[in-house]
Scaffold this motif. Structure first.
Motif, PDB file in Angstrom:
ATOM      1  N   TYR A   1       0.869  -1.265  -0.008  1.00 11.56           N
ATOM      2  CA  TYR A   1      -0.052  -0.036   0.058  1.00 11.56           C
ATOM      3  C   TYR A   1       0.834   1.300  -0.018  1.00 11.56           C
ATOM      4  O   TYR A   1       0.658   1.931  -0.821  1.00 11.56           O
ATOM      5  CB  TYR A   1      -0.903   0.177   1.051  1.00 11.56           C
ATOM      6  CG  TYR A   1      -1.886   1.253   1.316  1.00 11.56           C
ATOM      7  CD1 TYR A   1      -2.892   1.274   0.613  1.00 11.56           C
ATOM      8  CD2 TYR A   1      -1.394   2.484   2.098  1.00 11.56           C
ATOM      9  CE1 TYR A   1      -3.873   2.497   0.744  1.00 11.56           C
ATOM     10  CE2 TYR A   1      -1.886   3.422   2.017  1.00 11.56           C
ATOM     11  CZ  TYR A   1      -3.182   3.766   1.372  1.00 11.56           C
ATOM     12  OH  TYR A   1      -3.997   4.801   1.354  1.00 11.56           O
ATOM     13  N   LYS A   2       1.831   1.388   0.961  1.00  7.95           N
ATOM     14  CA  LYS A   2       2.648   2.506   1.071  1.00  7.95           C
ATOM     15  C   LYS A   2       3.440   2.595  -0.410  1.00  7.95           C
ATOM     16  O   LYS A   2       3.749   3.828  -0.850  1.00  7.95           O
ATOM     17  CB  LYS A   2       3.883   2.230   2.041  1.00  7.95           C
ATOM     18  CG  LYS A   2       3.081   2.363   3.472  1.00  7.95           C
ATOM     19  CD  LYS A   2       3.921   2.479   4.475  1.00  7.95           C
ATOM     20  CE  LYS A   2       5.131   1.356   4.799  1.00  7.95           C
ATOM     21  NZ  LYS A   2       5.781   1.384   5.932  1.00  7.95           N
ATOM     22  N   ARG A   3       4.006   1.600  -1.037  1.00 11.26           N
ATOM     23  CA  ARG A   3       4.716   1.708  -2.183  1.00 11.26           C
ATOM     24  C   ARG A   3       3.750   2.226  -3.458  1.00 11.26           C
ATOM     25  O   ARG A   3       4.385   3.225  -4.176  1.00 11.26           O
ATOM     26  CB  ARG A   3       5.330   0.570  -2.628  1.00 11.26           C
ATOM     27  CG  ARG A   3       6.460   0.194  -1.777  1.00 11.26           C
ATOM     28  CD  ARG A   3       7.108  -1.094  -2.249  1.00 11.26           C
ATOM     29  NE  ARG A   3       8.171  -1.910  -1.304  1.00 11.26           N
ATOM     30  CZ  ARG A   3       9.409  -1.459  -1.336  1.00 11.26           C
ATOM     31  NH1 ARG A   3       9.818  -0.709  -2.467  1.00 11.26           N
ATOM     32  NH2 ARG A   3      10.249  -1.788  -0.566  1.00 11.26           N
ATOM     33  N   GLU A   4       2.736   1.485  -3.514  1.00 11.05           N
ATOM     34  CA  GLU A   4       1.663   1.708  -4.612  1.00 11.05           C
ATOM     35  C   GLU A   4       1.036   3.350  -4.429  1.00 11.05           C
ATOM     36  O   GLU A   4       0.836   3.952  -5.596  1.00 11.05           O
ATOM     37  CB  GLU A   4       0.604   0.945  -4.674  1.00 11.05           C
ATOM     38  CG  GLU A   4       1.288  -0.452  -5.229  1.00 11.05           C
ATOM     39  CD  GLU A   4       0.018  -1.568  -5.450  1.00 11.05           C
ATOM     40  OE1 GLU A   4      -1.185  -1.151  -4.731  1.00 11.05           O
ATOM     41  OE2 GLU A   4       0.349  -2.710  -5.606  1.00 11.05           O
ATOM     42  N   ASN A   5       0.927   3.966  -3.359  1.00 11.01           N
ATOM     43  CA  ASN A   5       0.431   5.165  -2.904  1.00 11.01           C
ATOM     44  C   ASN A   5       1.356   6.239  -2.954  1.00 11.01           C
ATOM     45  O   ASN A   5       0.834   7.284  -2.337  1.00 11.01           O
ATOM     46  CB  ASN A   5      -0.826   4.840  -1.952  1.00 11.01           C
ATOM     47  CG  ASN A   5      -1.967   3.996  -2.369  1.00 11.01           C
ATOM     48  OD1 ASN A   5      -2.740   4.560  -3.526  1.00 11.01           O
ATOM     49  ND2 ASN A   5      -1.954   2.727  -2.025  1.00 11.01           N
ATOM     50  N   ARG A   6       2.375   5.812  -2.653  1.00 11.92           N
ATOM     51  CA  ARG A   6       3.793   6.770  -2.122  1.00 11.92           C
ATOM     52  C   ARG A   6       3.392   7.540  -0.987  1.00 11.92           C
ATOM     53  O   ARG A   6       3.080   8.672  -0.704  1.00 11.92           O
ATOM     54  CB  ARG A   6       3.772   7.681  -3.215  1.00 11.92           C
ATOM     55  CG  ARG A   6       4.218   7.257  -4.404  1.00 11.92           C
ATOM     56  CD  ARG A   6       4.709   8.194  -5.731  1.00 11.92           C
ATOM     57  NE  ARG A   6       5.412   7.498  -6.718  1.00 11.92           N
ATOM     58  CZ  ARG A   6       5.398   8.055  -7.962  1.00 11.92           C
ATOM     59  NH1 ARG A   6       4.779   9.196  -8.215  1.00 11.92           N
ATOM     60  NH2 ARG A   6       5.825   7.342  -8.835  1.00 11.92           N
ATOM     61  N   ARG A   7       3.013   6.542  -0.005  1.00 13.12           N
ATOM     62  CA  ARG A   7       2.749   7.104   1.612  1.00 13.12           C
ATOM     63  C   ARG A   7       3.511   6.404   2.383  1.00 13.12           C
ATOM     64  O   ARG A   7       3.205   5.643   3.186  1.00 13.12           O
ATOM     65  CB  ARG A   7       1.099   6.865   1.761  1.00 13.12           C
ATOM     66  CG  ARG A   7       0.079   7.215   0.735  1.00 13.12           C
ATOM     67  CD  ARG A   7      -0.077   8.659   0.937  1.00 13.12           C
ATOM     68  NE  ARG A   7      -0.818   8.859   2.373  1.00 13.12           N
ATOM     69  CZ  ARG A   7      -0.956  10.050   3.224  1.00 13.12           C
ATOM     70  NH1 ARG A   7      -0.960  11.145   2.286  1.00 13.12           N
ATOM     71  NH2 ARG A   7      -1.629   9.892   4.141  1.00 13.12           N
ATOM     72  N   PRO A   8       4.699   7.116   2.689  1.00 13.81           N
ATOM     73  CA  PRO A   8       5.544   6.382   3.728  1.00 13.81           C
ATOM     74  C   PRO A   8       4.911   6.337   5.137  1.00 13.81           C
ATOM     75  O   PRO A   8       5.263   5.291   5.780  1.00 13.81           O
ATOM     76  CB  PRO A   8       6.755   7.192   3.751  1.00 13.81           C
ATOM     77  CG  PRO A   8       6.330   8.598   3.024  1.00 13.81           C
ATOM     78  CD  PRO A   8       5.190   8.258   2.243  1.00 13.81           C
ATOM     79  N   PHE A   9       4.138   7.174   5.306  1.00 11.10           N
ATOM     80  CA  PHE A   9       3.662   7.252   6.870  1.00 11.10           C
ATOM     81  C   PHE A   9       2.067   7.276   6.691  1.00 11.10           C
ATOM     82  O   PHE A   9       1.434   8.622   6.766  1.00 11.10           O
ATOM     83  CB  PHE A   9       4.121   8.350   7.522  1.00 11.10           C
ATOM     84  CG  PHE A   9       5.593   8.367   7.857  1.00 11.10           C
ATOM     85  CD1 PHE A   9       6.162   7.476   8.551  1.00 11.10           C
ATOM     86  CD2 PHE A   9       6.121   9.464   6.796  1.00 11.10           C
ATOM     87  CE1 PHE A   9       7.470   7.433   8.458  1.00 11.10           C
ATOM     88  CE2 PHE A   9       7.707   9.417   6.856  1.00 11.10           C
ATOM     89  CZ  PHE A   9       8.263   8.470   7.725  1.00 11.10           C
TER      90      PHE A   9
END
Length: 125
Positions: free
Chosen positions: A79-87
């Motif tokens: 999820y973090k990688r695909e949505n570019r959401r590290p936090f």
């Protein structure tokens, strides 16, 4: 030639390159390098094949995760990688849990590790 500004230069003495910027601007030159480390496909391939990013719990260093924990960590990482959401926010974490199929089906219980309030001693009459 007399001018009011002592710093002015007659137009004939201004170099032609000065109009386009600095005369020795290295950004305008194409200097070859031995290896271009900025190639996207090279960096992406190294990240894909690298075992450097392992699933490690920083609070316990390394431990054996059960299947549910591993599935959840991989889902969160994806999820973090695909949505570019590290936090991600807690709402986003809940979305990932729901996407994995988790639903509330039982009554809430005490949280793990939560301290229970001490019961006050009963006074004897």
């Amino acid at each position: 030639m007399t001018t009011t500004n002592s710093m002015s230069v007659p137009p004939a003495e201004i170099p032609a390159q000065a109009d386009a910027g600095f005369a020795n601007d290295r950004r305008k030159r194409n200097i070859p390098v031995a290896t271009d480390r900025r190639r996207a496909n090279n960096a992406a391939e190294k990240r894909r094949t690298s075992e450097r990013r392992r699933l490690i719990d920083p609070t316990t260093c390394e431990r054996d995760y059960n299947d549910e924990e591993t599935i959840f960590m991989k889902a969160m990482d994806r999820y973090k990688r695909e949505n570019r959401r590290p936090f991600p926010t807690w709402s986003e974490v809940l979305e990932v849990l729901r996407a994995l199929g988790y639903r509330k089906v039982a009554e809430p219980t005490d949280l793990p590790g939560a301290k229970r309030p001490e019961q006050a001693p009963v006074a004897a009459d």
